[in-house]
Design an enzyme around this catalytic site. Structure first.
Site, PDB file in Angstrom:
ATOM      1  N   ASP A   1     -88.390  70.598 -30.016  1.00  0.00           N
ATOM      2  CA  ASP A   1     -88.179  70.591 -31.657  1.00  0.00           C
ATOM      3  C   ASP A   1     -87.544  72.062 -31.740  1.00  0.00           C
ATOM      4  O   ASP A   1     -87.571  72.752 -30.774  1.00  0.00           O
ATOM      5  CB  ASP A   1     -89.177  70.355 -32.470  1.00  0.00           C
ATOM      6  CG  ASP A   1     -89.553  69.345 -33.189  1.00  0.00           C
ATOM      7  OD1 ASP A   1     -89.128  67.881 -32.599  1.00  0.00           O
ATOM      8  OD2 ASP A   1     -91.035  68.578 -33.435  1.00  0.00           O
TER       9      ASP A   1
ATOM     10  N   ARG B   1     -81.810  65.151 -29.086  1.00  0.00           N
ATOM     11  CA  ARG B   1     -82.192  64.183 -30.588  1.00  0.00           C
ATOM     12  C   ARG B   1     -81.087  65.551 -31.550  1.00  0.00           C
ATOM     13  O   ARG B   1     -81.432  66.495 -31.637  1.00  0.00           O
ATOM     14  CB  ARG B   1     -83.213  65.053 -31.172  1.00  0.00           C
ATOM     15  CG  ARG B   1     -83.561  64.511 -31.921  1.00  0.00           C
ATOM     16  CD  ARG B   1     -85.115  65.189 -32.935  1.00  0.00           C
ATOM     17  NE  ARG B   1     -86.479  63.951 -32.093  1.00  0.00           N
ATOM     18  CZ  ARG B   1     -87.800  64.857 -31.912  1.00  0.00           C
ATOM     19  NH1 ARG B   1     -87.313  66.164 -32.372  1.00  0.00           N
ATOM     20  NH2 ARG B   1     -87.937  65.130 -31.221  1.00  0.00           N
TER      21      ARG B   1
ATOM     22  N   THR C   1     -82.282  60.399 -37.959  1.00  0.00           N
ATOM     23  CA  THR C   1     -81.782  60.719 -39.417  1.00  0.00           C
ATOM     24  C   THR C   1     -81.903  58.906 -40.149  1.00  0.00           C
ATOM     25  O   THR C   1     -82.032  57.987 -39.356  1.00  0.00           O
ATOM     26  CB  THR C   1     -79.991  60.633 -39.085  1.00  0.00           C
ATOM     27  OG1 THR C   1     -79.678  60.850 -40.618  1.00  0.00           O
ATOM     28  CG2 THR C   1     -79.355  58.998 -39.318  1.00  0.00           C
TER      29      THR C   1
HETATM   30  C1  FAD Z   1     -87.470  62.091 -35.430  1.00  0.00           C
HETATM   31  C2  FAD Z   1     -86.444  63.343 -36.537  1.00  0.00           C
HETATM   32  C3  FAD Z   1     -87.238  64.531 -36.224  1.00  0.00           C
HETATM   33  C4  FAD Z   1     -86.667  65.887 -36.745  1.00  0.00           C
HETATM   34  N1  FAD Z   1     -86.298  66.712 -35.748  1.00  0.00           N
HETATM   35  C5  FAD Z   1     -85.716  68.134 -36.583  1.00  0.00           C
HETATM   36  C6  FAD Z   1     -86.488  69.456 -34.987  1.00  0.00           C
HETATM   37  O1  FAD Z   1     -86.172  69.452 -34.785  1.00  0.00           O
HETATM   38  N2  FAD Z   1     -85.460  70.272 -36.102  1.00  0.00           N
HETATM   39  C7  FAD Z   1     -84.929  70.177 -37.343  1.00  0.00           C
HETATM   40  O2  FAD Z   1     -83.923  71.023 -38.452  1.00  0.00           O
HETATM   41  N3  FAD Z   1     -85.067  69.173 -38.122  1.00  0.00           N
HETATM   42  C8  FAD Z   1     -84.984  67.998 -37.266  1.00  0.00           C
HETATM   43  N4  FAD Z   1     -85.320  66.781 -38.504  1.00  0.00           N
HETATM   44  C9  FAD Z   1     -85.247  66.795 -39.819  1.00  0.00           C
HETATM   45  C10 FAD Z   1     -83.245  66.859 -40.148  1.00  0.00           C
HETATM   46  O3  FAD Z   1     -82.826  68.162 -39.506  1.00  0.00           O
HETATM   47  C11 FAD Z   1     -83.128  66.141 -41.712  1.00  0.00           C
HETATM   48  O4  FAD Z   1     -83.688  67.774 -42.505  1.00  0.00           O
HETATM   49  C12 FAD Z   1     -83.869  64.969 -42.018  1.00  0.00           C
HETATM   50  O5  FAD Z   1     -83.590  64.493 -41.781  1.00  0.00           O
HETATM   51  C13 FAD Z   1     -83.551  64.999 -43.556  1.00  0.00           C
HETATM   52  O6  FAD Z   1     -81.438  64.791 -42.899  1.00  0.00           O
HETATM   53  P1  FAD Z   1     -81.169  62.954 -42.821  1.00  0.00           P
HETATM   54  O7  FAD Z   1     -79.962  63.232 -41.893  1.00  0.00           O
HETATM   55  O8  FAD Z   1     -82.228  62.246 -42.581  1.00  0.00           O
HETATM   56  O9  FAD Z   1     -80.197  63.442 -44.110  1.00  0.00           O
HETATM   57  P2  FAD Z   1     -79.802  63.747 -45.575  1.00  0.00           P
HETATM   58  O10 FAD Z   1     -79.099  64.031 -45.866  1.00  0.00           O
HETATM   59  O11 FAD Z   1     -80.995  64.065 -45.675  1.00  0.00           O
HETATM   60  O12 FAD Z   1     -80.242  62.017 -47.068  1.00  0.00           O
HETATM   61  C14 FAD Z   1     -78.993  61.532 -46.500  1.00  0.00           C
HETATM   62  C15 FAD Z   1     -79.604  60.065 -47.036  1.00  0.00           C
HETATM   63  O13 FAD Z   1     -80.670  59.355 -46.410  1.00  0.00           O
HETATM   64  C16 FAD Z   1     -81.209  58.437 -47.036  1.00  0.00           C
HETATM   65  N5  FAD Z   1     -82.974  59.101 -46.904  1.00  0.00           N
HETATM   66  C17 FAD Z   1     -82.846  60.600 -46.217  1.00  0.00           C
HETATM   67  N6  FAD Z   1     -84.626  60.689 -46.453  1.00  0.00           N
HETATM   68  C18 FAD Z   1     -84.662  59.950 -47.768  1.00  0.00           C
HETATM   69  C19 FAD Z   1     -85.766  59.192 -47.682  1.00  0.00           C
HETATM   70  N7  FAD Z   1     -87.046  60.059 -48.067  1.00  0.00           N
HETATM   71  N8  FAD Z   1     -86.232  57.769 -48.582  1.00  0.00           N
HETATM   72  C20 FAD Z   1     -85.302  57.172 -48.326  1.00  0.00           C
HETATM   73  N9  FAD Z   1     -84.344  57.208 -48.261  1.00  0.00           N
HETATM   74  C21 FAD Z   1     -83.662  59.020 -47.266  1.00  0.00           C
HETATM   75  C22 FAD Z   1     -80.708  58.955 -48.880  1.00  0.00           C
HETATM   76  O14 FAD Z   1     -79.721  57.970 -48.854  1.00  0.00           O
HETATM   77  C23 FAD Z   1     -79.853  60.157 -48.505  1.00  0.00           C
HETATM   78  O15 FAD Z   1     -78.645  60.197 -49.740  1.00  0.00           O
HETATM   79  C24 FAD Z   1     -85.578  65.713 -37.570  1.00  0.00           C
HETATM   80  C25 FAD Z   1     -85.343  64.782 -37.720  1.00  0.00           C
HETATM   81  C26 FAD Z   1     -85.749  63.350 -37.357  1.00  0.00           C
HETATM   82  C27 FAD Z   1     -85.888  62.030 -38.328  1.00  0.00           C
END
Ligand code: FAD
Length: 306
Positions: free
Chosen positions: A132, A182, A224
């Site tokens: 991570d 990732r 995402t």
């Molecule tokens: C498998 C995985 C591993 C990760 N590992 C790390 C890591 O090692 N380090 C790190 O800093 N971050 C990590 N993250 C977190 C990542 O950086 C984001 O903070 C997080 O995924 C939110 O960003 P997003 O791309 O989902 O979209 P966002 O910009 O948060 O959301 C965009 C759109 O996605 C949809 N959406 C988002 N959340 C939801 C919800 N709860 N329910 C319904 N719709 C939703 C909505 O339509 C929203 O408008 C990880 C995420 C994932 C999925």
């Protein structure tokens, strides 16, 4: 603004006490965390794998300050990997590891040694590890440890965060054959000097980074929940002729499960990131910061007297 406040609260032990002792916190936590014990993690993994999803497991905990804590985290991963292998859940399940939980904050060599032991156990169990990525002060150290680990365990994966200005260049470095990356947007509060601040800039960076990874020779893991990023990912997969063996989507446990099922049903590899363990506070607060709707749900549970 709200995001900054919640991320600040994620570092406050006072707020942590308040949240942890509130009557209905457990119900909220259960939505995003598989449970406290290794058996809970296995049970959740079995359910997801039976539904056609791949899994990456995260034993919750970060910012470890004592060597014994780091050793305990390492040992939990060793136990988990043995159990996953014995249960026939590898290679569908791999593990995600935070170097800060393995001692990175006070001894990078210790963190490397612990991570190496976990990579060896993953290898023996027929699976692999993804490191991570945490806040930007750890990026160089994490990528350095990654490059050392990949000498013996080439499938060890990296995480790159699109909100960091440096990430396009890191994507180029890590888009070679055999490299698992990732790509996520990034979950920490970062200063303007190192990170894009607006959602629009972060999204544009995510697409640029995705283009580099999907047109490169490595194995991209698009992490995402964003419908627009997922649609662009599907488009790039068609464009660069990447089938389910050559890239995957990743989402978090409890978030958009129907979308995870839809993508898997269309033949994509979809991996669910499953956190488990007692130390859920920092993880939960980052999820709340991402989505104010979750905060309303959580707030109701906190003030409930029932
Ligand atoms: C498998 C995985 C591993 C990760 N590992 C790390 C890591 O090692 N380090 C790190 O800093 N971050 C990590 N993250 C977190 C990542 O950086 C984001 O903070 C997080 O995924 C939110 O960003 P997003 O791309 O989902 O979209 P966002 O910009 O948060 O959301 C965009 C759109 O996605 C949809 N959406 C988002 N959340 C939801 C919800 N709860 N329910 C319904 N719709 C939703 C909505 O339509 C929203 O408008 C990880 C995420 C994932 C999925």
């Amino acid at each position: 603004m709200l995001r900054s406040v919640i991320l600040a609260a994620s570092r406050s032990s006072q707020v942590e006490r308040l949240v942890a002792t509130a009557p209905y916190t457990r119900d909220v936590v259960r939505r995003f965390v598989a449970g406290a014990a290794t058996d809970d993690a296995l049970r959740a993994t079995r359910g997801l794998v039976d539904d056609g999803l791949a899994v990456t497991l995260d034993h919750l905990g970060e910012d470890t300050v004592r060597p014994e804590q780091a050793t305990a985290t390492r040992d939990e991963y060793l136990k988990l990997l043995k159990m996953l292998g014995d249960a026939g859940l590898t290679p569908a399940a791999e593990v995600s590891v935070k170097l800060s939980a393995l001692g990175q904050m006070f001894d990078e060599q210790l963190a490397y040694d612990n991570a190496r032991a976990i990579c060896a156990a993953a290898d023996a169990a027929g699976t692999t590890v993804t490191l991570d990525m945490e806040d930007h002060t750890t990026t160089d150290s994490t990528l350095e440890v990654l490059s050392r680990l990949r000498k013996d365990f080439p499938s060890t994966g990296a995480v790159l965060q699109a909100y960091l200005r440096r990430t396009e260049s890191d994507c180029r470095e890590l888009s070679s054959a055999g490299s698992r990356v990732r790509l996520c947007k990034g979950a920490y509060k970062e200063p303007e000097s190192v990170a894009y601040q607006s959602a629009r800039e972060v999204d544009k960076s995510y697409v640029r980074c995705m283009n580099i990874l999907m047109s490169g020779d490595g194995y991209p893991m698009l992490a995402t929940h964003d419908p627009r990023m997922i649609a662009i990912g599907e488009d790039r997969a068609r464009w660069f002729d990447r089938g389910p063996e050559r890239f995957e989507f990743q989402m978090l446990y409890g978030i958009r499960p129907e979308e995870q099922a839809r993508l898997a049903g269309e033949g994509h590899t979809v991996r669910t990131y499953v956190p488990y363990g007692d130390e859920w506070y920092g993880y939960l607060m980052r999820r709340l910061a991402e989505r104010p709707a979750n905060l309303v749900f959580f707030g109701r549970a906190l003030i409930s007297k029932k």
